[in-house]
Design an enzyme around this catalytic site. Structure first.
Site, PDB file in Angstrom:
ATOM      1  CB  SER A 263      14.212  -7.203  10.421  1.00  0.00           C
ATOM      2  OG  SER A 263      15.017  -6.373  11.249  1.00  0.00           O
ATOM      3  N   GLY A 292      10.988  -7.325  13.159  1.00  0.00           N
ATOM      4  CA  GLY A 292      10.317  -6.724  14.301  1.00  0.00           C
ATOM      5  C   GLY A 292      10.246  -7.585  15.536  1.00  0.00           C
ATOM      6  CG  ASN A 322      13.317  -5.581  16.770  1.00  0.00           C
ATOM      7  OD1 ASN A 322      13.606  -4.501  16.268  1.00  0.00           O
ATOM      8  ND2 ASN A 322      13.285  -6.701  16.053  1.00  0.00           N
ATOM      9  CG  ASP A 413      18.680   0.766   8.690  1.00  0.00           C
ATOM     10  OD1 ASP A 413      19.705   0.070   8.925  1.00  0.00           O
ATOM     11  OD2 ASP A 413      17.531   0.294   8.711  1.00  0.00           O
ATOM     12  CG  HIS A 416      17.583  -3.358   9.071  1.00  0.00           C
ATOM     13  ND1 HIS A 416      16.946  -2.207   9.485  1.00  0.00           N
ATOM     14  CD2 HIS A 416      16.886  -4.390   9.585  1.00  0.00           C
ATOM     15  CE1 HIS A 416      15.886  -2.535  10.212  1.00  0.00           C
ATOM     16  NE2 HIS A 416      15.832  -3.851  10.296  1.00  0.00           N
TER      17      HIS A 416
END
Length: 462
Positions: A263, A292, A322, A413, A416
């Site tokens: 992502s 993801g 991930n 966050d 990202h």
């Protein structure tokens, strides 16, 4: 190290570890929830932001002010397997995350159960068309292991009560500490759905009937992304990228640079788009970032046509966060996944140079468990570079403050990037990328898809 060698190495390490604890004092069965929770434990229910305990017939996860998921609803209810209250129902709607779990009791020692034991429970899947299911337990402080059971669980919808039995080894990795487990069972999900659970037990000797991926080879075993929130768009995005590549091959221009990742890479199409146009449009770039993705998902995409028939000068590869965030994977196996991707890229794009990026930091402050895993992955993958075909570039320091913390204006966050974050990335990478593009000879793919040197006679193959 090959996947086979890695498997043998990890198995040998497990066999040569500390002696198994004595099991004579442990009961053959540990009833986690059989009509009621294990003594001293409670039933908890939670979403992405809040939690509640089931003390009566029903518990609803409260909504906090300014919730990031205002439409989400998560409930736990007493239900019936054979008599009232001997089962638990989890209901959830439009949730990023929902869980039903045992919590709050004195830690339990699961070591006597690991060799041949199973985690077993009855399940009735009422609605899972837009939801998924993972089974999870903790493995020491800051450690948790889970089994993604999304597709098999969906196949149980409407079939009444079923018994699932997972080998405890599904949840075991080298060096995990199961001597004081603070969360011995949870079911996690997202999306929308309803399941009912009963008779949750750990058996010292059980017969597994539920599949789990081998954690030693999962990162190198090609697979589509199997997550509830990804099923509706992941394959269509793959097909859209195949069409984009076909369009480039038929009418050009072909990309000089391809970006491959998760992502964070896909975000160049969204919040990073202005920076992408400013820094990379000159290269006719192709973005192969999929939100993801783990290493095995990228491997599947590479093996299913996403780079066929093109010959970029440079492939920018960043992947692995991930593997860390979703399953807290051993850095050794994540490294093997990245090594396998480099092998695939070199086989399919022999004239392309690979710019391998260090996995970006995550978690706001240094010292967190996920940050630490990523740091170890980066220490290991640096050795995959040969300085010629594969170059390693670590720009993590440009995304962090001097004390190692992350800023919300760079990573809102703590994972990202914002537009500012993408600009920092571009500025830090641009000189290395430009030099690689400048010094890599152009290659024109033949009509058969194999690359040929620029100016060479076209292939006579049909």
């Amino acid at each position: 190290m090959t996947a086979t060698t890695l498997t043998a190495s990890l198995a040998a390490a497990a066999a040569g570890g500390s002696p198994a604890p004595a099991v004579t004092t442990a009961p053959d069965e540990l009833p986690l929830f059989v009509g009621k929770p294990l003594s001293g434990w409670s039933i908890g229910v939670a979403d992405f932001e809040q939690s509640a305990r089931l003390t009566g017939e029903r518990a609803t996860v409260p909504k906090q002010a300014n919730s990031q998921v205002p439409a989400s609803e998560v409930h736990a209810l007493r239900a019936t397997r054979t008599e009232r209250g001997d089962a638990l129902t989890l209901q959830w709607k439009e949730s990023w995350f929902a869980t039903l779990r045992l919590e709050g009791g004195a830690p339990v020692d699961l070591r006597p159960y690991l060799a041949h034991g199973t985690l077993e429970f009855d399940i009735k899947v009422d609605d899972l068309a837009k939801g998924g299911l993972s089974v999870k337990l903790a493995c020491g402080d800051g450690c948790e292991r889970k089994v993604n059971y999304l597709l098999p669980a969906r196949a149980l919808e409407g079939k009444g009560w079923q018994r699932l039995s997972f080998a405890l080894n599904c949840f075991k990795r080298d060096d995990d500490d199961f001597s004081a487990v603070r969360q011995p069972f949870s079911v996690d999900t997202s999306g929308t759905g309803q399941v009912t659970i009963a008779n949750v037990r750990v058996l010292k000797r059980g017969l597994p009937n539920a599949f789990c991926a081998d954690p030693r080879t999962e990162s190198v075993t090609p697979s589509p992304l199997l997550q509830t929130w990804a099923l509706e768009w992941w394959i269509p995005r793959h097909e859209q990228k195949l069409a984009q590549v076909q369009q480039m091959r038929s009418s050009g221009p072909l990309p000089e640079v391809v970006f491959i990742g998760d992502s964070i890479t896909q975000g160049w199409e969204d919040v990073g788009a202005p920076v992408w146009r400013e820094y990379f449009s000159r290269y006719q770039p192709l973005n192969l970032g999929f939100g993801g993705d783990h290493t095995e998902n990228v491997l599947w995409r590479l093996q299913h046509g996403e780079i066929d028939g093109i010959a970029p000068k440079v492939a920018v590869l960043m992947i692995g966060t991930n593997n860390t965030g979703d399953r807290m994977e051993d850095p050794r196996t994540t490294t093997e996944g990245i090594r396998r991707l480099i092998t695939e890229l070199r086989m399919r794009l022999p004239a392309t140079r690979i710019l391998l990026l260090a996995v970006f930091p995550r978690e706001q402050k240094p010292g967190g468990p996920l940050r630490a895993i990523n740091d170890e992955v980066n220490r290991r993958i640096a050795s995959l570079a040969d300085g010629e075909t594969v170059q390693f570039l670590d720009i993590r320091h440009t995304l962090m403050n001097a004390d190692g913390t992350l800023s919300a204006d760079v990573m809102p966050d703590w994972l990202h990037l914002s537009e500012k974050g993408y600009r920092l990335w571009a500025e830090a990478m641009a000189p290395t990328l430009a030099e690689l593009v400048r010094t890599t000879p152009a290659v024109v793919p033949s009509r058969a898809g194999a690359p040929s040197p620029a100016g060479a006679a076209p292939s006579s193959s049909p």
